[in-house]
Each structure stands twice: as structure tokens, then as C-alpha cells.
Motif scaffolding. Sequence first.
Motif, PDB file in Angstrom:
ATOM      1  N   UNK A  50     -10.920  10.966  15.121  1.00 44.97           N
ATOM      2  CA  UNK A  50     -11.690   9.748  15.389  1.00 44.97           C
ATOM      3  C   UNK A  50     -12.779   9.591  14.338  1.00 44.97           C
ATOM      4  N   UNK A  51     -13.256   8.358  14.173  1.00 48.10           N
ATOM      5  CA  UNK A  51     -14.345   8.135  13.212  1.00 48.10           C
ATOM      6  C   UNK A  51     -14.438   6.649  12.935  1.00 48.10           C
ATOM      7  N   UNK A  52     -15.581   6.228  12.439  1.00 46.75           N
ATOM      8  CA  UNK A  52     -15.780   4.804  12.142  1.00 46.75           C
ATOM      9  C   UNK A  52     -14.760   4.345  11.097  1.00 46.75           C
ATOM     10  N   UNK A  53     -14.478   3.043  11.064  1.00 49.03           N
ATOM     11  CA  UNK A  53     -13.617   2.515  10.004  1.00 49.03           C
ATOM     12  C   UNK A  53     -14.155   2.949   8.641  1.00 49.03           C
ATOM     13  N   UNK A 113      -6.920  -4.538   2.075  1.00 49.99           N
ATOM     14  CA  UNK A 113      -6.694  -5.049   3.420  1.00 49.99           C
ATOM     15  C   UNK A 113      -7.603  -6.245   3.684  1.00 49.99           C
ATOM     16  N   UNK A 114      -7.064  -7.241   4.402  1.00 50.81           N
ATOM     17  CA  UNK A 114      -7.882  -8.404   4.765  1.00 50.81           C
ATOM     18  C   UNK A 114      -9.139  -7.955   5.503  1.00 50.81           C
ATOM     19  N   UNK A 115      -8.950  -6.926   6.374  1.00 51.01           N
ATOM     20  CA  UNK A 115     -10.103  -6.528   7.207  1.00 51.01           C
ATOM     21  C   UNK A 115     -11.039  -5.574   6.470  1.00 51.01           C
ATOM     22  N   UNK A 116     -10.892  -5.472   5.162  1.00 54.53           N
ATOM     23  CA  UNK A 116     -11.847  -4.661   4.381  1.00 54.53           C
ATOM     24  C   UNK A 116     -12.852  -5.542   3.649  1.00 54.53           C
ATOM     25  N   UNK A 173     -15.824  -5.576   7.651  1.00 55.64           N
ATOM     26  CA  UNK A 173     -16.167  -4.141   7.766  1.00 55.64           C
ATOM     27  C   UNK A 173     -17.410  -3.998   8.640  1.00 55.64           C
ATOM     28  N   UNK A 174     -18.386  -4.893   8.394  1.00 53.59           N
ATOM     29  CA  UNK A 174     -19.637  -4.830   9.165  1.00 53.59           C
ATOM     30  C   UNK A 174     -19.322  -4.985  10.661  1.00 53.59           C
ATOM     31  N   UNK A 175     -18.460  -5.954  10.947  1.00 58.79           N
ATOM     32  CA  UNK A 175     -18.112  -6.238  12.353  1.00 58.79           C
ATOM     33  C   UNK A 175     -17.382  -5.035  12.955  1.00 58.79           C
ATOM     34  N   UNK A 176     -16.475  -4.435  12.192  1.00 54.96           N
ATOM     35  CA  UNK A 176     -15.708  -3.298  12.725  1.00 54.96           C
ATOM     36  C   UNK A 176     -16.608  -2.101  12.957  1.00 54.96           C
TER      37      UNK A 176
END
Length: 225
Positions: free
Chosen positions: A13-16, A163-166, A171-174
Motif C-alpha cells: 500500500x502507499x500513496x499514488x 497516464x491521463x491521471x498523472x 495527482x493532487x486529487x488522488x
Amino acid sequence: MSSTKRLLQALIMGAPGSGKGTVSERIVRSFDMLHISSGDILRKMIREKTDIGIQVNKFVSNGQLVPDELMLKTIGSELNRLSSTDRSWLLDGFPRTKPQALSLFQIAPVQVVISLDVPFDIIINRVKGRWIHAPSGRVYNTDFNAPKVPGHDDVTGEPLMQRDDDKPESVKKRLEIYSEMAGPILEYYAEQNILAKFSGKTTNEIWPQVYKYLATKIEPKEKLA
Ligand SMILES: Nc1nc2c(ncn2[C@@H]2O[C@H](COP(=O)(O)OP(=O)(O)O)[C@@H](O)[C@H]2O)c(=O)[nH]1
Ligand SMILES: Nc1ncnc2c1ncn2[C@@H]1O[C@H](COP(=O)(O)OP(=O)(O)O)[C@@H](O)[C@H]1O
């Protein structure tokens, strides 16, 4: 007398951006374990534009967690496979909510939870340089582990992508979502005395600690490089 093979069912486990994929890659190189990444499973479904892939993309592209019920639909068969395999395994990116943790417990209890703790300002900087080879899940970084040929996968030569989500706002939101959701799950595993936390600013600092810890749980394939 045949030595019974000690099987290990573990989570990382760990933050994005904390290095789950990178550390997992080193773990499976040093220990005979299967690595299953929830993010890679989702990205494959999204790439293949399956019905479920189209549904989950609504959440993934916005940096939101896929709702628990839908998430279990995407990963359930994989978890069931794990519950009956005779291999040790490392699950990466699941659970991410308490209900997911409780569902996992019903399917396949774990004996070890590795939690990576990397400062968020370091993560935000790192992820800017993240490039992936989507089909294999191999992860690169322009600063940390650049591909031999810029923009191409070391093994296949195929093009890398970001990645789109990078994107910074995603990233801040994740990271915010992780901060909100991770606490109860880490507590749940700490209460079972199976949580092992590893802090550091780089993977090269964290990895030797993880290796030493895992080597007390499962026979290493190779000595720490
Ligand atoms: N600069 C730097 N980048 C790292 C380090 N460890 C991993 N990375 C990179 O940081 C990004 C996030 O790592 P990744 O393993 O994908 O994290 P995950 O999102 O937790 O799976 C990737 O581009 C990695 O190559 C490190 O120690 N230093
Ligand atoms: N267990 C999960 N529950 C809900 N959503 C998930 C889960 N695992 C992955 N996702 C979705 O997939 C995205 C990418 O996950 P992942 O590849 O693990 O991200 P990172 O590598 O940045 O930690 C997450 O931001 C989330 O949208």
C-alpha cells in the motif's frame, strides 16, 4: 522430509506515486511471488474498451476511486484465483477502502501488509517524470530509471505513454483521496499486527528495509543486490 513451502499472501500500500509498482518489481525479482496490480488491471480494461472498462474510465480519468461494487466486479475473479493458487502473491493497489479490505478478508486473508510512506512533495515531483509501457505495466522515470531509448520500452521497443491521471491536478486529487481513505485501512491491519511501514525519500532507501523484512517471511530467490 519435504519442507512445506511457506506461502505468503501480502499487500503493498502507499500513496499514488509512492513507489508501489517500483518496489513490487524488485520484490518479485527477489522473491517467488506473483504481482497483481489493480491499476494495471483497470488500465487494460480501459484500453480494451470493454463495457466495464468504459464504466471504470469515468472514475480513473478523473482521479476518483472506482466505486467498491464496480471495483470488486473488475478484480473479483483475480482475487478468487489468488485464493486458490499455490503461489505466494503480492497485491498492489487493492484494497483502497475499508469495505474492500473486508471483502478481501472474506476471499483471501493476508499475512503481511507493506505500507510505503514517502513525502507528498517528493511524490508530486516524481510523478511528472512517470512514463509507462501500458501493455506490460513496466514503469519508468526520466530522473530515476529512464528507458534506454527515450520514449520506448526497454523490452519491446514499443512507445511509452504518460497516464491521463498523472496530470498535476489529478495527482493532487488522488493524494487527497489517499489521505482520506488510507487511515482506516492501515489501522485495520495494524490492529491485526500485520502492518509493516517503510518510510523514506527514495526507493533505494526503502527497498533494503522491505527486502530484509520480507526475507524473514519467505525464502529469497536471490541475495539483496
Ligand atoms: N526520482 C525517483 N523516482 C522514483 C523513485 N522510485 C520510483 N520512482 C518513480 O516514481 C514514479 C512512481 O513510482 P511507481 O512505482 O509507479 O509508484 P506507484 O504509483 O505507487 O505504483 C515512477 O515513475 C517511478 O519510476 C525514486 O526513488 N526516486
Ligand atoms: N482498489 C481500488 N479501488 C478503487 N479504485 C482503484 C483501485 N485501484 C486502482 N483504482 C483506480 O485506478 C487509478 C490508478 O490506480 P494505480 O495505478 O494504483 O495508481 P498509482 O499507481 O498512482 O497509485 C486510481 O487512481 C483509481 O482511480
